[in-house]
Design a protein around this motif. Structure first.
Motif, short mmCIF file in Angstrom:
data_model
loop_
_atom_site.label_atom_id
_atom_site.label_comp_id
_atom_site.label_asym_id
_atom_site.label_seq_id
_atom_site.Cartn_x
_atom_site.Cartn_y
_atom_site.Cartn_z
N PRO A 459 15.76 -43.48 28.17
CA PRO A 459 14.36 -43.43 28.21
C PRO A 459 13.84 -44.49 27.16
CG PRO A 459 15.35 -41.41 27.95
CD PRO A 459 16.16 -42.31 27.71
N HIS A 460 12.59 -45.25 27.95
CA HIS A 460 11.84 -45.88 26.87
C HIS A 460 10.36 -45.90 26.98
CE1 HIS A 460 15.57 -48.54 26.59
NE2 HIS A 460 15.55 -48.63 27.67
N CYS A 530 8.88 -51.77 23.61
CA CYS A 530 9.46 -50.02 23.46
C CYS A 530 9.00 -49.75 22.22
CB CYS A 530 10.83 -50.11 23.88
SG CYS A 530 11.77 -48.33 23.78
N ILE A 532 10.51 -47.31 20.83
CA ILE A 532 11.86 -46.76 20.07
C ILE A 532 11.88 -48.04 19.12
CG2 ILE A 532 14.20 -46.77 20.15
CD1 ILE A 532 14.10 -45.09 22.77
N HIS A 535 14.46 -50.60 19.13
CA HIS A 535 14.53 -51.49 20.14
C HIS A 535 13.47 -52.72 20.00
CE1 HIS A 535 16.39 -48.11 23.24
NE2 HIS A 535 17.02 -48.31 22.14
N MET A 540 13.05 -55.80 22.36
CA MET A 540 12.84 -55.21 23.85
C MET A 540 11.13 -55.21 23.84
SD MET A 540 13.44 -51.48 25.47
CE MET A 540 13.46 -51.33 27.22
CU CU Z 1 13.54 -48.63 24.32
#
Ligand code: CU
Ligand code: C2O
Ligand code: CU
Length: 549
Positions: A459-460, A530, A532, A535, A540
């Motif tokens: 999941p992102h 993202c 996170i 990430h 990302m």
């Molecule tokens: Cu992510």
């Protein structure tokens, strides 16, 4: 941290929840700081604070002063339509930083973009009019490839915007900021024996995101709050680096969830309150919820918790058809079979102790998707002067469906590039290049972004700077999400308001609509990434440029 020390902080045991919840107040950590038409100064610096009982922790904080008060990570309060001005003083040794105003609609020069870092010892003034609707926003660093660490070590705070509509809700329910309208920042961290924070991500952690085994609410581990039997507003912010929450309310020792109401998502109020029994809150997201404790007797208790779920963490490493989430299987079964022992063999003393409790898979002792408690609420002895939920307003705001008649559709694909322990997360097949701008939009365009997360992924929570958006629909959702759908488009209650961060599960396609109108001068350079944070740091992320038509 040793098993003995960790025992009293273990959030899976409600009996541990004996620390008074830290409430934002006059000064100190999370103190309220009026910032409308009053320039504020925020010094990013090292500071020792008491987070764990009887210990001091070296953290990074934003320190502010006002009228002789010292505030750390202040809850900034700004009025819609009024100017905001903050000077960042970088008091960190040897590292650059920025402040990013998450969710706010502003000129990119004030957005804290990593290309505009502030060097050690240097200062920078962020100035912008507050254009957003009343709601719960926040601020944190956006240093180039160093956001995750700086945020984890402590740099983060609330940015509350007030406006008429927001005030009307609080008036209807007799809510008072700091007393019955309470900002709650949820974070997970790992502490060493001496109380210091551990942030030493392995290759695997960098790939999966860093989770911690101690859950903090307003920087309080295992907290409780004595509450009146009335309605409360909680402004929930998930400021964890990587941990997704599945938030629910239940009486102790009962697994039947109690309903509560969502009244606002990232960027202001919903059209009307929505009753839910649970919601997913990913890093970067906010939800304002109303808890109705009017029916509770003095002495009764209720717990805010995160339910077990399938973290869908390792989809990208598995063959098609294999089933997800070992963590989930273990904790889930353990929970349902015994209702007691939730570790199911994880976190035994000595197991992986060298890495601050990390096991071989890089996950913390508290697995992602594992059930735990966040906050114990105890209804006070002399209750009875509360405001009941019957005064709940039926409408909160206008949240019109977007006009898509001239919208163009842009496809955004999230995928994994895995080599051994290391996974690079890609947006449209690439990682961040500060010198490139793969997404260029003309000012005033309305775009539909079709964000597709590959099945072999995790999941992102995807976040766009400066522009709020609406979620149009979800397709291909895993069962734990699709069963929360409230309309034919597959949207959940969390998708019904203005958003700036949206969680996209493996195999899912989420369509969002964004209006790129703005009144700022010249070309604007923002980010889509993202949330996170490991990430985001590892690329990302893409630059998003909004050009003149
Ligand atoms: Cu992510
Ligand atoms: Cu809260 Cu660019 O992030
Ligand atoms: Cu942001």
């Amino acid at each position: 941290m040793s098993a003995a020390t960790y025992g009293s902080l273990d959030p899976t045991n409600l009996g541990n929840f004996g620390n008074p919840l830290r409430l934002p107040g006059e000064d100190g950590l999370l103190g309220f700081l009026g910032a409308s038409d009053t320039p504020v100064s925020l010094v990013a610096c090292k500071e020792r604070v008491g987070v764990l009982p009887g210990k001091e922790t070296r953290t990074l904080v934003y320190r502010a002063g006002q009228d002789g008060r010292v505030l750390l990570n202040p809850v900034l309060i700004a009025e819609k339509g009024v100017g905001f001005s903050a000077e960042l003083v970088n008091g960190l040794r040897e590292e650059e930083t920025t402040i990013h105003w998450h969710g706010l609609h502003l000129d990119w020069r004030a957005d804290g973009h990593p290309s505009r870092q502030v060097g050690p010892g240097a200062t920078h003034r962020y100035e912008f009019p507050v254009l957003n609707a009343g709601g719960t926003y926040w601020y944190h660093p956006h240093a180039h490839e160093n956001t995750a660490r700086q945020t984890y070590l402590g740099l983060a705070g609330f940015f509350l915007v007030r406006d008429e509509e927001d005030r009307r809700l609080n008036e209807a329910l007799g809510l008072k900021l700091g007393e019955t309208d309470i900002p709650l920042v949820i974070q997970d961290k790992t502490f060493a024996e001496d109380g210091s924070l551990v942030y030493e991500p392995s290759e695997m952690d960098r790939s999966m995101g860093v989770t911690g085994e101690t859950i903090l609410v307003n920087l309080t581990p295992t907290p409780f709050l004595v509450a009146e039997n009335r309605v409360y507003r909680f402004r929930l912010l998930n400021a964890s680096n990587a941990r997704i929450l599945r938030l629910a309310l239940a009486r102790p020792n009962e697994s039947v969830p109690l309903a509560y109401r969502v009244v606002a998502t990232d960027g202001s109020l919903l059209g009307r309150p929505r009753a839910v029994e649970e919601l997913f809150l990913a890093p970067g997201e906010r939800a304002d919820v109303l808890l109705d404790l009017t029916g509770f007797e003095p002495g009764e208790e209720v717990a805010l918790k995160s339910l077990a779920f399938d973290p869908m963490h390792r989809e990208h490493e598995m063959g098609e058809g294999m089933n997800h989430g070992l963590d989930y299987a273990m904790t889930h079964d353990a929970h349902h079979d015994t209702g007691q022992e939730r570790h199911a063999g994880r976190g035994d003393p000595g197991e992986g102790a060298s890495m601050g409790g990390m096991d071989h898979a890089g996950a913390s002792r508290l697995g992602d998707g594992q059930e735990f408690y966040l906050l114990r609420l105890v209804v006070k002895e002399q209750a009875g002067r509360g405001v009941s939920g019957s005064r709940m307003p039926e409408t909160l705001s206008e949240v019109p469906e977007p006009d898509l008649s001239e919208a163009i559709t842009r496809r955004v694909t999230l995928s994994a590039d895995t080599e051994g322990d290391e996974t690079r997360w890609l947006i449209n097949g690439r990682t961040y290049d500060p010198n490139e701008c793969p997404i260029v939009i003309r000012r005033g365009e309305v775009e539909v972004w079709e964000i597709r997360n590959e099945q072999r992924s995790m999941p992102h929570p995807m976040h766009l700077h400066a522009f709020r958006f609406r979620v149009l629909g979800r397709a291909g959702s895993p069962e734990q999400v699709s069963r929360l759908a409230v309309d034919r488009q597959g949207r959940t209650a969390m998708d019904l308001g203005w958003k700036d961060t949206v969680l996209v599960w493996p195999g899912e396609t989420v369509r969002i609509a964004i209006d790129f109108s703005h009144g700022f001068e010249g070309e604007q350079l923002y980010l889509f990434h993202c949330h996170i944070l490991e990430h985001e740091d590892s690329g990302m992320m893409v630059n998003v440029k909004v050009v003149e038509p």
